[in-house]
Design a protein around this motif. Structure first.
Motif, mmCIF file in Angstrom:
data_model
loop_
_atom_site.group_PDB
_atom_site.id
_atom_site.type_symbol
_atom_site.label_atom_id
_atom_site.label_comp_id
_atom_site.label_asym_id
_atom_site.label_seq_id
_atom_site.Cartn_x
_atom_site.Cartn_y
_atom_site.Cartn_z
ATOM 1 N N LEU A 1 0.831 -1.208 0.000
ATOM 2 C CA LEU A 1 0.000 0.000 0.000
ATOM 3 C C LEU A 1 0.864 1.256 0.000
ATOM 4 C CD1 LEU A 1 -2.782 -1.091 2.526
ATOM 5 C CD2 LEU A 1 -3.099 -0.655 0.065
ATOM 6 N N ALA A 2 1.920 1.253 0.810
ATOM 7 C CA ALA A 2 2.818 2.411 0.898
ATOM 8 C C ALA A 2 3.551 2.633 -0.421
ATOM 9 C CB ALA A 2 3.810 2.225 2.049
ATOM 10 N N ALA A 3 4.001 1.546 -1.067
ATOM 11 C CA ALA A 3 4.700 1.673 -2.356
ATOM 12 C C ALA A 3 3.762 2.267 -3.409
ATOM 13 C CB ALA A 3 5.227 0.311 -2.802
ATOM 14 N N ASN A 4 2.519 1.801 -3.424
ATOM 15 C CA ASN A 4 1.545 2.363 -4.363
ATOM 16 C C ASN A 4 1.335 3.849 -4.086
ATOM 17 O OD1 ASN A 4 1.121 -0.104 -5.640
ATOM 18 N ND2 ASN A 4 -0.742 -0.563 -4.485
ATOM 19 N N ALA A 5 1.171 4.200 -2.814
ATOM 20 C CA ALA A 5 0.926 5.600 -2.441
ATOM 21 C C ALA A 5 2.100 6.493 -2.839
ATOM 22 C CB ALA A 5 0.649 5.711 -0.938
ATOM 23 N N ARG A 6 3.339 5.996 -2.698
ATOM 24 C CA ARG A 6 4.506 6.784 -3.099
ATOM 25 C C ARG A 6 4.478 7.086 -4.604
ATOM 26 N NH1 ARG A 6 6.965 3.502 0.723
ATOM 27 N NH2 ARG A 6 7.736 2.017 -0.830
ATOM 28 N N ARG A 7 3.859 6.210 -5.371
ATOM 29 C CA ARG A 7 3.726 6.425 -6.822
ATOM 30 C C ARG A 7 2.454 7.207 -7.151
ATOM 31 N NH1 ARG A 7 4.202 0.707 -7.120
ATOM 32 N NH2 ARG A 7 2.396 0.714 -8.484
ATOM 33 N N GLY A 8 1.704 7.600 -6.097
ATOM 34 C CA GLY A 8 0.471 8.363 -6.302
ATOM 35 C C GLY A 8 -0.698 7.507 -6.753
ATOM 36 N N LEU A 9 -0.632 6.203 -6.424
ATOM 37 C CA LEU A 9 -1.653 5.271 -6.887
ATOM 38 C C LEU A 9 -2.309 4.522 -5.732
ATOM 39 C CD1 LEU A 9 0.374 3.702 -9.835
ATOM 40 C CD2 LEU A 9 -1.423 5.444 -9.998
ATOM 41 N N ALA A 10 -3.497 4.034 -6.006
ATOM 42 C CA ALA A 10 -4.214 3.141 -5.091
ATOM 43 C C ALA A 10 -4.795 2.013 -5.939
ATOM 44 C CB ALA A 10 -5.324 3.878 -4.355
ATOM 45 N N ASN A 11 -4.802 0.812 -5.375
ATOM 46 C CA ASN A 11 -5.356 -0.356 -6.078
ATOM 47 C C ASN A 11 -6.798 -0.553 -5.626
ATOM 48 O OD1 ASN A 11 -4.614 -3.911 -6.153
ATOM 49 N ND2 ASN A 11 -5.465 -2.665 -7.740
ATOM 50 N N LYS A 12 -7.710 -0.513 -6.559
ATOM 51 C CA LYS A 12 -9.137 -0.706 -6.262
ATOM 52 C C LYS A 12 -9.572 -2.048 -6.844
ATOM 53 C CE LYS A 12 -9.737 3.340 -4.405
ATOM 54 N NZ LYS A 12 -9.952 3.482 -2.981
ATOM 55 N N VAL A 13 -9.898 -2.981 -5.960
ATOM 56 C CA VAL A 13 -10.394 -4.299 -6.358
ATOM 57 C C VAL A 13 -11.853 -4.335 -5.930
ATOM 58 C CG1 VAL A 13 -10.109 -6.788 -6.105
ATOM 59 C CG2 VAL A 13 -8.104 -5.287 -6.037
ATOM 60 N N GLU A 14 -12.740 -4.273 -6.920
ATOM 61 C CA GLU A 14 -14.164 -4.118 -6.633
ATOM 62 C C GLU A 14 -15.001 -5.091 -7.450
ATOM 63 O OE1 GLU A 14 -14.355 0.043 -7.614
ATOM 64 O OE2 GLU A 14 -13.816 0.630 -5.578
ATOM 65 N N GLN A 15 -16.272 -5.161 -7.126
ATOM 66 C CA GLN A 15 -17.201 -6.076 -7.784
ATOM 67 C C GLN A 15 -16.684 -7.510 -7.718
ATOM 68 O OE1 GLN A 15 -18.164 -4.578 -11.696
ATOM 69 N NE2 GLN A 15 -18.282 -2.479 -10.954
ATOM 70 N N VAL A 16 -16.261 -7.884 -6.530
ATOM 71 C CA VAL A 16 -15.666 -9.206 -6.299
ATOM 72 C C VAL A 16 -16.758 -10.278 -6.319
ATOM 73 C CG1 VAL A 16 -14.365 -10.620 -4.659
ATOM 74 C CG2 VAL A 16 -13.821 -8.179 -4.924
ATOM 75 N N GLN A 17 -16.508 -11.335 -7.073
ATOM 76 C CA GLN A 17 -17.423 -12.476 -7.140
ATOM 77 C C GLN A 17 -16.614 -13.757 -6.991
ATOM 78 O OE1 GLN A 17 -19.195 -11.961 -11.024
ATOM 79 N NE2 GLN A 17 -20.992 -10.989 -10.131
ATOM 80 N N LEU A 18 -16.946 -14.537 -5.984
ATOM 81 C CA LEU A 18 -16.287 -15.824 -5.781
ATOM 82 C C LEU A 18 -16.990 -16.867 -6.631
ATOM 83 C CD1 LEU A 18 -14.235 -17.590 -4.245
ATOM 84 C CD2 LEU A 18 -16.000 -17.903 -2.483
#
Length: 176
Positions: free
Chosen positions: A84-101
């Motif tokens: 999460l910190a590495a993504n934030a340093r690059r100005g990014l966030a990972n959004k994993v949504e609409q999850v279906q098992l």
């Protein structure tokens, strides 16, 4: 074709054989053998796994390490926090949504010292986007990578652990 009950029986037999060998080598049992039987109520097992998948992905997408802490082991929390910190340093966030098992299969289960574990094969899908922090979905440059209209299929092996009657916690993930 091998059915799920055959796999479960084979895992149980292997766990019992390993426990007998370990007991014989050490001069007696170190701990009681508790092979966890997930066939008793498969719907509850799947529900718990699906609930954990959904909650972990939601906390990850929100960058909420406080919520993740209650669902993952300390080592996994450390790893996820670094990501999460590495993504934030690059100005990014990972959004994993609409999850279906789609599928959850118990591949192995048993005790390891005083910790119960299960190894679960997961097949699921979700939208997986890298988005720019500080932007909104209305901004044309919000999505850095990924496609909001094309869910990705994910196949993973999850190792879950718990001590006593605690909730299951994610200890390890391997991509397939």
């Amino acid at each position: 074709v091998v059915d799920g009950d055959s796999i479960i029986r084979a895992v149980e037999e292997r766990a019992l054989a390993s426990a007998r060998i370990e007991s014989a080598k050490s001069g007696g049992p170190k701990h009681s053998l508790r092979v966890l039987d997930y066939r008793v109520d498969a719907a509850i097992g799947r529900h718990e796994i699906e609930d954990l998948l959904l909650k972990i992905q939601a906390a990850w997408s929100d960058g909420d390490t406080g919520r993740l802490e209650s669902m993952v082991t300390p080592a996994m929390l450390h790893y996820l926090s670094e990501e999460l910190a590495a993504n934030a340093r690059r100005g990014l966030a990972n959004k994993v949504e609409q999850v279906q098992l789609h599928q959850a299969k118990i591949l192995e289960s048993g005790p390891d010292e005083d910790v119960d574990y299960i190894t679960v094969g997961l097949d699921w899908q979700a939208t997986d986007l890298m988005v720019r922090i500080g932007r909104t979905p209305q901004d044309s440059d919000y999505i850095a990578s990924g496609n909001a209209d094309a869910p990705v299929r994910v196949r993973e092996i999850w190792n879950l652990t718990r001590t006593g009657d605690e909730n299951w916690r994610l200890a390890d993930v391997r991509q397939q």
